[in-house]
Design a protein around this motif. Structure first.
Motif, PDB file in Angstrom:
ATOM      1  N   UNK A  30       0.807  -1.226   0.000  1.00  0.00           N
ATOM      2  CA  UNK A  30       0.000   0.000   0.000  1.00  0.00           C
ATOM      3  C   UNK A  30       0.841   1.277   0.000  1.00  0.00           C
ATOM      4  N   UNK A  31       2.169   1.113  -0.059  1.00  0.00           N
ATOM      5  CA  UNK A  31       3.089   2.254  -0.028  1.00  0.00           C
ATOM      6  C   UNK A  31       2.864   3.113   1.220  1.00  0.00           C
ATOM      7  N   UNK A  32       2.719   2.428   2.357  1.00  0.00           N
ATOM      8  CA  UNK A  32       2.498   3.102   3.637  1.00  0.00           C
ATOM      9  C   UNK A  32       3.570   2.687   4.655  1.00  0.00           C
ATOM     10  N   UNK A  33       4.802   2.632   4.212  1.00  0.00           N
ATOM     11  CA  UNK A  33       5.883   2.171   5.068  1.00  0.00           C
ATOM     12  C   UNK A  33       6.036   3.061   6.303  1.00  0.00           C
ATOM     13  N   UNK A  34       6.454   2.416   7.393  1.00  0.00           N
ATOM     14  CA  UNK A  34       6.694   3.121   8.644  1.00  0.00           C
ATOM     15  C   UNK A  34       7.893   4.045   8.484  1.00  0.00           C
ATOM     16  N   UNK A  35       7.810   5.236   9.076  1.00  0.00           N
ATOM     17  CA  UNK A  35       8.930   6.168   9.059  1.00  0.00           C
ATOM     18  C   UNK A  35       9.981   5.722  10.067  1.00  0.00           C
ATOM     19  N   UNK A  36      11.222   5.558   9.599  1.00  0.00           N
ATOM     20  CA  UNK A  36      12.296   5.085  10.465  1.00  0.00           C
ATOM     21  C   UNK A  36      13.494   6.028  10.393  1.00  0.00           C
ATOM     22  N   UNK A  37      14.126   6.213  11.524  1.00  0.00           N
ATOM     23  CA  UNK A  37      15.393   6.921  11.579  1.00  0.00           C
ATOM     24  C   UNK A  37      16.486   5.861  11.569  1.00  0.00           C
ATOM     25  N   UNK A  38      16.956   5.517  10.381  1.00  0.00           N
ATOM     26  CA  UNK A  38      17.918   4.420  10.264  1.00  0.00           C
ATOM     27  C   UNK A  38      19.224   4.738  10.976  1.00  0.00           C
ATOM     28  N   UNK A  39      19.592   6.012  10.988  1.00  0.00           N
ATOM     29  CA  UNK A  39      20.802   6.389  11.705  1.00  0.00           C
ATOM     30  C   UNK A  39      20.691   6.080  13.188  1.00  0.00           C
ATOM     31  N   UNK A  40      19.532   6.352  13.767  1.00  0.00           N
ATOM     32  CA  UNK A  40      19.312   6.036  15.180  1.00  0.00           C
ATOM     33  C   UNK A  40      19.307   4.531  15.407  1.00  0.00           C
ATOM     34  N   UNK A  41      18.746   3.789  14.430  1.00  0.00           N
ATOM     35  CA  UNK A  41      18.717   2.332  14.564  1.00  0.00           C
ATOM     36  C   UNK A  41      20.133   1.756  14.502  1.00  0.00           C
ATOM     37  N   UNK A  42      20.983   2.366  13.700  1.00  0.00           N
ATOM     38  CA  UNK A  42      22.390   1.947  13.660  1.00  0.00           C
ATOM     39  C   UNK A  42      23.009   2.111  15.048  1.00  0.00           C
ATOM     40  N   UNK A  43      22.776   3.252  15.654  1.00  0.00           N
ATOM     41  CA  UNK A  43      23.322   3.502  16.988  1.00  0.00           C
ATOM     42  C   UNK A  43      22.705   2.569  18.033  1.00  0.00           C
ATOM     43  N   UNK A  44      21.388   2.353  17.929  1.00  0.00           N
ATOM     44  CA  UNK A  44      20.686   1.517  18.904  1.00  0.00           C
ATOM     45  C   UNK A  44      21.167   0.064  18.871  1.00  0.00           C
ATOM     46  N   UNK A  45      21.591  -0.396  17.693  1.00  0.00           N
ATOM     47  CA  UNK A  45      21.995  -1.795  17.549  1.00  0.00           C
ATOM     48  C   UNK A  45      23.501  -1.992  17.626  1.00  0.00           C
ATOM     49  N   UNK A  46      24.231  -0.938  17.920  1.00  0.00           N
ATOM     50  CA  UNK A  46      25.696  -1.032  17.930  1.00  0.00           C
ATOM     51  C   UNK A  46      26.209  -1.998  18.984  1.00  0.00           C
ATOM     52  N   UNK A  47      25.475  -2.162  20.060  1.00  0.00           N
ATOM     53  CA  UNK A  47      25.931  -3.029  21.151  1.00  0.00           C
ATOM     54  C   UNK A  47      25.192  -4.358  21.217  1.00  0.00           C
ATOM     55  N   UNK A  48      24.270  -4.593  20.283  1.00  0.00           N
ATOM     56  CA  UNK A  48      23.547  -5.863  20.281  1.00  0.00           C
ATOM     57  C   UNK A  48      22.414  -5.844  19.272  1.00  0.00           C
ATOM     58  N   UNK A  49      21.982  -7.030  18.875  1.00  0.00           N
ATOM     59  CA  UNK A  49      20.890  -7.152  17.914  1.00  0.00           C
ATOM     60  C   UNK A  49      19.869  -8.153  18.421  1.00  0.00           C
ATOM     61  N   UNK A  50      18.591  -7.856  18.170  1.00  0.00           N
ATOM     62  CA  UNK A  50      17.512  -8.713  18.663  1.00  0.00           C
ATOM     63  C   UNK A  50      16.423  -8.880  17.605  1.00  0.00           C
ATOM     64  N   UNK A  51      16.760  -9.458  16.446  1.00  0.00           N
ATOM     65  CA  UNK A  51      15.766  -9.653  15.383  1.00  0.00           C
ATOM     66  C   UNK A  51      14.651 -10.595  15.830  1.00  0.00           C
ATOM     67  N   UNK A  52      13.472 -10.429  15.243  1.00  0.00           N
ATOM     68  CA  UNK A  52      12.343 -11.292  15.588  1.00  0.00           C
ATOM     69  C   UNK A  52      12.052 -12.330  14.512  1.00  0.00           C
ATOM     70  N   UNK A  53      12.685 -12.220  13.344  1.00  0.00           N
ATOM     71  CA  UNK A  53      12.399 -13.139  12.240  1.00  0.00           C
ATOM     72  C   UNK A  53      13.652 -13.448  11.436  1.00  0.00           C
TER      73      UNK A  53
END
Length: 208
Positions: A30-53
């Motif tokens: 539907x071209x309704x993708x969630x808005x993400x701050x990928x730069x913040x996600x890079x920083x948030x995952x720098x010390x660990x990753x917790x994927x769900x799938x």
């Protein structure tokens, strides 16, 4: 949207993880993708990753799991190989992703008009690609004969897509057969293993 944390990952069940992928694909269509701050996600995952799938899918440039499921950095383990089949190394990667890293759903994702599957339908031979193609030919042999025998090749896109779907089903069977770790996790309800087909014309994923 923030990256996954240990707490948000733990809150997922296999069913809710699958629903998150379905909802993400619907947003993509539907071209309704969630808005993400990928730069913040890079920083948030720098010390660990917790994927769900975890998603096993083809190298096809039109089929990126993160895009078609509308997910960000740290959400998915993405395993890519032409023809989306499994070998020992891929099984080991899956076992790491599910048993050690905590993902709740394992998706084997095929797609329409798959070039690797077309090669298998035509019994193509080219260098190291030959070995890969031969693995996919098992799926070709498992699909019932078309009414017109001359169309058991890549010229028959319906046949190609049936082979692609059969390949997904056989790959799921191989995961359960060859990985006691993943089979036991599925049987105990820790993960769900599902198949899907991505339509390159519509962007939609059909799960089964």
């Amino acid at each position: 949207m923030k990256a996954q944390t240990k707490e948000t990952q733990a809150a997922f069940t296999p069913a809710s993880a699958l629903e998150a992928l379905k909802a993400g694909n619907q947003r993509f269509v539907n071209n309704q993708q969630v808005s993400r701050d990928l730069g913040s996600q890079v920083q948030d995952t720098a010390t660990g990753q917790y994927p769900f799938a975890t998603v096993l899918h083809c190298i096809d440039s039109r089929v990126s799991a993160e895009l078609i499921f509308d997910q960000g950095i740290g959400d998915l383990f993405s395993i890519r190989i032409a023809g989306n089949f499994v070998n020992d190394d891929i099984l080991g990667s899956m076992e790491f992703a599910c048993k050690l890293a905590g993902t709740k759903v394992l998706v084997v994702l095929g797609h329409t008009a798959c070039g690797a599957v077309k090669g298998a339908c035509d019994h193509a031979r080219l260098g190291n690609l030959t070995t890969l193609i031969q693995k996919l030919e098992l799926a070709v042999e498992s699909v019932p004969e078309p009414t017109d025998q001359t169309q058991r090749n890549s010229a028959n896109i319906e046949f190609v897509n049936e082979v692609a779907k059969k390949n997904v089903e056989m790959t799921m069977d191989n995961i359960r057969l060859k990985s006691a770790v993943l089979r036991d996790m599925e049987e105990s309800g820790d993960i769900v293993i599902v198949g899907g087909m991505y339509d390159i014309a519509t962007g939609a994923v059909e799960f089964y």
